[in-house]
Design an enzyme around this catalytic site. Sequence first.
Site, PDB file in Angstrom:
ATOM      1  N   LYS A   1       0.832  -1.205   0.000  1.00 57.39           N
ATOM      2  CA  LYS A   1       0.000   0.000   0.000  1.00 57.39           C
ATOM      3  C   LYS A   1       0.866   1.254   0.000  1.00 57.39           C
ATOM      4  CE  LYS A   1      -4.219  -1.605   2.321  1.00 57.39           C
ATOM      5  NZ  LYS A   1      -5.111  -1.399   3.461  1.00 57.39           N
ATOM      6  N   ARG A   2       1.995   1.172   0.694  1.00 55.92           N
ATOM      7  CA  ARG A   2       2.822   2.368   0.865  1.00 55.92           C
ATOM      8  C   ARG A   2       3.874   2.513  -0.230  1.00 55.92           C
ATOM      9  NH1 ARG A   2       1.786   0.098   5.728  1.00 55.92           N
ATOM     10  NH2 ARG A   2       0.806   1.407   7.308  1.00 55.92           N
TER      11      ARG A   2
END
Length: 463
Positions: free
Chosen positions: A245-246
């Site tokens: 996600k990051r």
Amino acid sequence: MTTVRTRIAPSPTGFLHLGTARTALYSWAFARHHGGHFVLRIEDTDVARSTQDSVDQILASMHWLGLDYDEGPIYQMQRLERYQAVVEQMIEAGTAYRCYCTPEELDAMREAQRARGEKTRYDGRWRPEPGKTLPAIPQGVTPVVRFRNPLDGIVSWDDLVKGPISIANEEIDDLIILRPDGVPTYNFAVVVDDWDMKITHVFRGDEHINNTPWQINIFNALGAPLPRFGHCPIILGDDGLKLSKRRGAVSVTAYEDAGYLPEAMLNYLARLGWSHGDDELFTREQMVQWFDGSHLAKSPAQWDPAKLSWVNAHYIKQADDARLAALVAAQLARLDVKAEADELLARRCALFKDRCNTTVELAQWLTMYYAEVNPSEQDLAQHVTDAIKPSLVALAAKLEALAAWDAPSINAAIKATIAEAGIKMPQLALPVRVLVCGRAQTPSIDAVLALFSREKVLERLRG
């Protein structure tokens, strides 16, 4: 026989990323293969970071991918009373206990352990043991509740992907299962949920392997049946680093916006960690028929944008033209080009789709029919020369006089113009393409022109 029940449990702290989508696909396909049930659970106990926008995006992604669920969405924050009740039962049974350590005490504990060169972990000071005197309960401190993890022995399971895995209990400590605000932690809530929802098989990313021993011990403490676990390797980006996600992971809905078809995304995701012989292209129905939980890869897969584009191009070629027309109309709208998803747009999609990897590319091709074209100066200078202009005038006259506006009639007019001028097809077809389409390369020029109005073709030829 026990009914197979699987689940996907995303956290609504961001978009549904590709690794979670793949896990959802495997869980869905396994349940469908066995005639079981697939559950959608929203793990929203990270109150500070969970958002309704993320929930909406997760639901939209599942819908777009066609991963229909039999139960849910079930929200953990609506189940707080259940978690708290189980915690109380565990305290009474002696498998959990209240811990009054302050954050400062925990920090000091870890600092002392680091100074001694030890692994940092909870030292059990509030853990009840026979003959042990616990500290006096401090005033003004709201306790957490910790799981009373076994001190010795081995936690073992036969992983559906990795095979047999064992971890010693001495490697893990008494984790917090309930925070001071009454919200459960991940490892506890997931066990209660899987128990209550009768989950039989859990597919998830292999970053969860270290959580599994705690969860198995909690299942055992509750006397709950254990699900089978399958930990799938991570997906690496094209740079060889982990998609997350990051870092680097694009949302599922971003691929929808970028012009990919859901059947292409499912086909491609399935092959990132699973195989059925040498089959590269297969339908959703074939995957359900084949996906029995075996043939899952133990090594990380690498995201390959070029391969995804190849798969998507295959499905665009196979797609129904009316369906493509609706998708392309939406893509044209993003380009501020208005187009009706009608039979004419469907015919235009049919002509150009073999050249395109995405519906975005298809929309870019088809803008010539709905917006003004701007040929490049280089194309105009190279192809629309003074020598060819009389032939363009002659062709326009023939096109204007045609009794029928269709590809065979247009082709006859072009061939007659070529014969009269004593030139070759490319000498006329290329400048026609540049003036009418704004580019020198298109499918067969008669088929392309037939999908314009006669008036628009004449207007662009005559400038």
